[in-house]
Enzyme design. Structure first.
Site, PDB file in Angstrom:
ATOM      1  N   TYR A  26      -0.307  -1.555 -12.103  1.00  0.00           N
ATOM      2  CA  TYR A  26      -1.753  -1.493 -12.348  1.00  0.00           C
ATOM      3  C   TYR A  26      -2.111  -0.815 -13.678  1.00  0.00           C
ATOM      4  CZ  TYR A  26      -1.596  -2.755  -7.438  1.00  0.00           C
ATOM      5  OH  TYR A  26      -1.313  -3.371  -6.256  1.00  0.00           O
ATOM      6  N   GLY A  42       0.765  -1.240   0.000  1.00  0.00           N
ATOM      7  CA  GLY A  42       0.000   0.000   0.000  1.00  0.00           C
ATOM      8  C   GLY A  42       0.790   1.281   0.000  1.00  0.00           C
ATOM      9  N   CYS A 102     -13.941   5.062 -27.566  1.00  0.00           N
ATOM     10  CA  CYS A 102     -15.206   5.735 -27.852  1.00  0.00           C
ATOM     11  C   CYS A 102     -15.911   6.200 -26.603  1.00  0.00           C
ATOM     12  CB  CYS A 102     -16.086   4.815 -28.660  1.00  0.00           C
ATOM     13  SG  CYS A 102     -15.314   4.487 -30.236  1.00  0.00           S
ATOM     14  N   GLU A 103     -15.246   6.961 -25.778  1.00  0.00           N
ATOM     15  CA  GLU A 103     -15.970   7.636 -24.699  1.00  0.00           C
ATOM     16  C   GLU A 103     -15.183   8.830 -24.186  1.00  0.00           C
ATOM     17  OE1 GLU A 103     -16.407   5.383 -20.902  1.00  0.00           O
ATOM     18  OE2 GLU A 103     -16.099   3.721 -22.292  1.00  0.00           O
ATOM     19  N   GLU A 163       4.000  -6.526   1.745  1.00  0.00           N
ATOM     20  CA  GLU A 163       3.654  -6.917   0.375  1.00  0.00           C
ATOM     21  C   GLU A 163       3.592  -5.720  -0.568  1.00  0.00           C
ATOM     22  OE1 GLU A 163       0.618 -10.524   1.675  1.00  0.00           O
ATOM     23  OE2 GLU A 163      -0.172  -8.518   1.332  1.00  0.00           O
ATOM     24  N   PRO A 164       4.710  -5.052  -0.801  1.00  0.00           N
ATOM     25  CA  PRO A 164       4.660  -3.903  -1.706  1.00  0.00           C
ATOM     26  C   PRO A 164       4.507  -4.352  -3.160  1.00  0.00           C
ATOM     27  CG  PRO A 164       6.930  -4.379  -1.098  1.00  0.00           C
ATOM     28  CD  PRO A 164       6.071  -5.325  -0.308  1.00  0.00           C
ATOM     29  N   TYR A 186      -9.885   5.928 -10.864  1.00  0.00           N
ATOM     30  CA  TYR A 186      -9.559   6.483  -9.534  1.00  0.00           C
ATOM     31  C   TYR A 186      -9.298   7.979  -9.560  1.00  0.00           C
ATOM     32  CZ  TYR A 186      -8.099   1.560  -9.269  1.00  0.00           C
ATOM     33  OH  TYR A 186      -8.022   0.195  -9.368  1.00  0.00           O
ATOM     34  N   ARG A 232      -6.460   3.872 -14.867  1.00  0.00           N
ATOM     35  CA  ARG A 232      -6.412   4.433 -13.515  1.00  0.00           C
ATOM     36  C   ARG A 232      -6.968   5.858 -13.441  1.00  0.00           C
ATOM     37  NH1 ARG A 232      -2.761   5.342 -10.743  1.00  0.00           N
ATOM     38  NH2 ARG A 232      -3.590   4.539  -8.798  1.00  0.00           N
ATOM     39  N   ARG A 266       3.008  -1.672  -5.932  1.00  0.00           N
ATOM     40  CA  ARG A 266       3.203  -0.405  -6.626  1.00  0.00           C
ATOM     41  C   ARG A 266       4.576   0.219  -6.342  1.00  0.00           C
ATOM     42  NH1 ARG A 266      -1.328   2.907  -7.514  1.00  0.00           N
ATOM     43  NH2 ARG A 266      -2.287   1.779  -5.800  1.00  0.00           N
TER      44      ARG A 266
HETATM   45  N1  LLP Z   1      -1.366  -6.991  -0.465  1.00  0.00           N
HETATM   46  C1  LLP Z   1      -2.690  -7.126  -0.673  1.00  0.00           C
HETATM   47  C2  LLP Z   1      -3.442  -8.083   0.125  1.00  0.00           C
HETATM   48  C3  LLP Z   1      -3.329  -6.329  -1.634  1.00  0.00           C
HETATM   49  O1  LLP Z   1      -4.631  -6.457  -1.827  1.00  0.00           O
HETATM   50  C4  LLP Z   1      -2.577  -5.410  -2.385  1.00  0.00           C
HETATM   51  C5  LLP Z   1      -3.213  -4.568  -3.398  1.00  0.00           C
HETATM   52  C6  LLP Z   1      -1.191  -5.316  -2.158  1.00  0.00           C
HETATM   53  C7  LLP Z   1      -0.627  -6.120  -1.168  1.00  0.00           C
HETATM   54  C8  LLP Z   1      -0.300  -4.386  -2.922  1.00  0.00           C
HETATM   55  O2  LLP Z   1      -0.638  -3.046  -2.755  1.00  0.00           O
HETATM   56  P1  LLP Z   1       0.340  -1.919  -3.346  1.00  0.00           P
HETATM   57  O3  LLP Z   1       1.631  -1.984  -2.572  1.00  0.00           O
HETATM   58  O4  LLP Z   1       0.560  -2.233  -4.785  1.00  0.00           O
HETATM   59  O5  LLP Z   1      -0.389  -0.648  -3.151  1.00  0.00           O
HETATM   60  N2  LLP Z   1      -5.676  -1.130  -8.925  1.00  0.00           N
HETATM   61  C9  LLP Z   1      -5.440  -0.182  -7.861  1.00  0.00           C
HETATM   62  C10 LLP Z   1      -4.715  -0.808  -6.694  1.00  0.00           C
HETATM   63  C11 LLP Z   1      -5.418  -2.013  -6.140  1.00  0.00           C
HETATM   64  C12 LLP Z   1      -4.620  -2.657  -5.048  1.00  0.00           C
HETATM   65  C13 LLP Z   1      -5.145  -3.999  -4.719  1.00  0.00           C
HETATM   66  N3  LLP Z   1      -4.440  -4.673  -3.677  1.00  0.00           N
HETATM   67  C14 LLP Z   1      -4.670   1.009  -8.419  1.00  0.00           C
HETATM   68  O6  LLP Z   1      -4.371   1.027  -9.596  1.00  0.00           O
HETATM   69  O7  LLP Z   1      -4.384   1.948  -7.687  1.00  0.00           O
END
Ligand code: LLP
Length: 463
Positions: A421, A278, A391-392, A320-321, A364, A360, A323
């Site tokens: 993503y 996150g 087309c939007e 769990e990084p 978002y 995105r 992004r």
């Molecule tokens: N661990 C779990 C259980 C998760 O559900 C996620 C992301 C991560 C780790 C990794 O999160 P990160 O470090 O990448 O923020 N599509 C959205 C993001 C959805 C994230 C889903 N879960 C976007 O483009 O912002």
């Protein structure tokens, strides 16, 4: 881009329709290293290069749109996370951000583990040789078939997401004569400061089991009784694209408090906690992301402090990084097509991709920057909206940005920070062909995910 409340006397073109004033950057040719991957620069001819390769040459060889992923940067970020968390912790890369066989091999070489959340991701991981015990399997609705596959393969952890899944996984493991290591995912009840679609620790959403009302404690009670499960610990993921450490800290504290309650009730000290991913990245120059060391230090201190005060042994921490590792390592290269100046509003710059390669912005309200990369320019800044060919009207890649006023069809522009993503959420909308991912390193470029072809589309269409 920098935005502020409307100051006195802005130039008309700089006033956004939402009433904010957008200041053009001092130099449109400069590339802010905050948002571009590490090996990106401009050569003496003004052409942007990555890993020593000119984008003009890359466009000729691989076409546009295309994602270019800076492998050295990806590996450096993996190492930074592994080093920051050290020997007493585990880093699981979240494959949902972007996964391919090459990525799985890089992760192995850099000592990271992998979090997968579907049968497809599991297959990719195993096919590329990731040892099963280094894989964690997530998801709020894993199918029986997926669970069977994961248990048979011997994945290191299945993260249980519901009461039904506790029983389902235990039953499957037992029928296969196995004892499956598991974590229980809890929702700690914090409101992460991010877009509502990517916040996951408040109670009114689909993930995890609430700490509130004793639900998580009840889940632990049930899991401890089942022979098919080896309960290793507790998992919490509060959301995504978060800059504020406070949410992670509250989450860590509440998870450790649950460990203490479990010890008191069952006499068992669970050995692990997983605090999820996150961490936010810089999409524009206004974003100031935290470094992995900062996160590791803050989380480590809280866990140690809470454990000391509850007389608990410190559990092994995992994170769990997704992004934060892959996001900054790639940019999307587009060719400019039509340019439409709308008097008194802005100029619409259409590119050869759009919401099919980057959803995105539409989904978002994400903010991105953009730069002219095939040449430099000394022309005046012009306020643009970079849009796709779909087309939007919501098909927007970059909402508000400045590009030089002499921009012309055929110029190449690039949007940085699209490693996470974007390809993984790409679609075939309007039968668009999903772009390739090209890994670049030390003057070499190689396709790691090829461009989709019209034959690929027709092959699926069996009617
Ligand atoms: N661990 C779990 C259980 C998760 O559900 C996620 C992301 C991560 C780790 C990794 O999160 P990160 O470090 O990448 O923020 N599509 C959205 C993001 C959805 C994230 C889903 N879960 C976007 O483009 O912002």
């Amino acid at each position: 881009m920098s935005r502020s409340a409307h100051p006195a006397g802005p130039r008309h073109a700089d006033v956004l329709p939402d009433g904010h004033y957008a200041a053009p950057p001092a130099d449109l040719n400069s590339l802010d290293e905050k948002v571009w991957s590490r090996t990106v620069g401009r050569n003496d001819d003004g052409v942007v290069t990555v890993a020593g390769l000119e984008v003009t040459r890359l466009a000729e060889e691989f076409g546009t749109p295309a994602y270019f992923l800076d492998e050295a940067d990806f590996r450096a970020r993996c190492r930074a996370w592994a080093d920051a968390f050290g020997q007493d912790a585990d880093v699981f890369y979240a494959g949902k951000a972007f996964l391919s066989r090459a990525v799985v091999r890089w992760l192995q070489e850099e000592g990271l583990n992998l979090d997968v959340c579907s049968g497809g991701e599991l297959t990719t991981a195993l096919d590329a040789g990731m040892p099963a015990e280094r894989i964690a399997f997530h998801g709020n609705n894993k199918t029986v078939e997926e669970i069977e596959r994961a248990v048979r393969a011997g994945v290191g952890r299945i993260v249980l997401d519901s009461f039904q899944e506790i029983v389902r996984v235990a039953h499957i493991a037992q029928s296969l004569g196995k004892r499956q290591p598991v974590l229980i995912r809890v929702t700690v009840g914090v409101e992460a400061h991010t877009h509502e679609f990517i916040a996951t620790a408040h109670e009114d959403q689909k993930f995890g089991i609430a700490l509130a009302g004793g639900q998580a404690a009840e889940a632990v009670r049930r899991a401890l009784k089942l022979d098919g499960l080896e309960l290793l610990g507790i998992h919490s993921h509060i959301g995504s694209q978060i800059f504020d450490m406070a949410g992670f800290e509250v989450s860590a504290r509440r998870v450790v408090q649950l460990l203490a309650e479990i010890r008191d009730e069952h006499g068992v000290e669970l050995p692990e906690i997983d605090l999820g991913g996150g961490l936010g990245i810089a999409y524009t120059s206004d974003d100031d992301p935290r470094e992995p060391q900062e996160i590791a230090k803050a989380l480590g201190e809280i866990v140690t402090r809470e454990c000391e005060s509850a007389s608990l042994r410190s559990p092994r921490i995992s994170v769990e990084p997704g992004r934060a590792i892959v996001g900054p390592t790639a940019f999307t290269l587009y060719e400019v097509g039509t340019i439409k100046p709308l008097e008194g509003l802005r100029t619409y710059v259409s590119v050869d991709g759009g919401m099919s390669d980057n959803i995105r912005t539409a989904l978002y309200d994400a903010e991105y920057t953009v730069a002219l990369v095939s040449r430099t320019s000394t022309a005046e800044p012009m306020l643009v909206r970079v849009v796709g060919k779909h087309c939007e009207s919501g098909d927007i890649v970059v909402k508000d940005a400045f590009l030089p006023a002499d921009l012309a069809p055929g110029d190449l522009i690039a949007v940085p920070a699209t490693g996470a993503y974007c390809r993984s959420m790409a679609s075939n909308y309007n039968h668009a062909l999903r772009p390739p991912v090209v890994a670049v390193r030390d003057g070499q470029a190689r396709v790691i995910v090829r461009r989709e072809t019209e034959e690929d589309l027709l092959r699926l269409d069996v009617g």
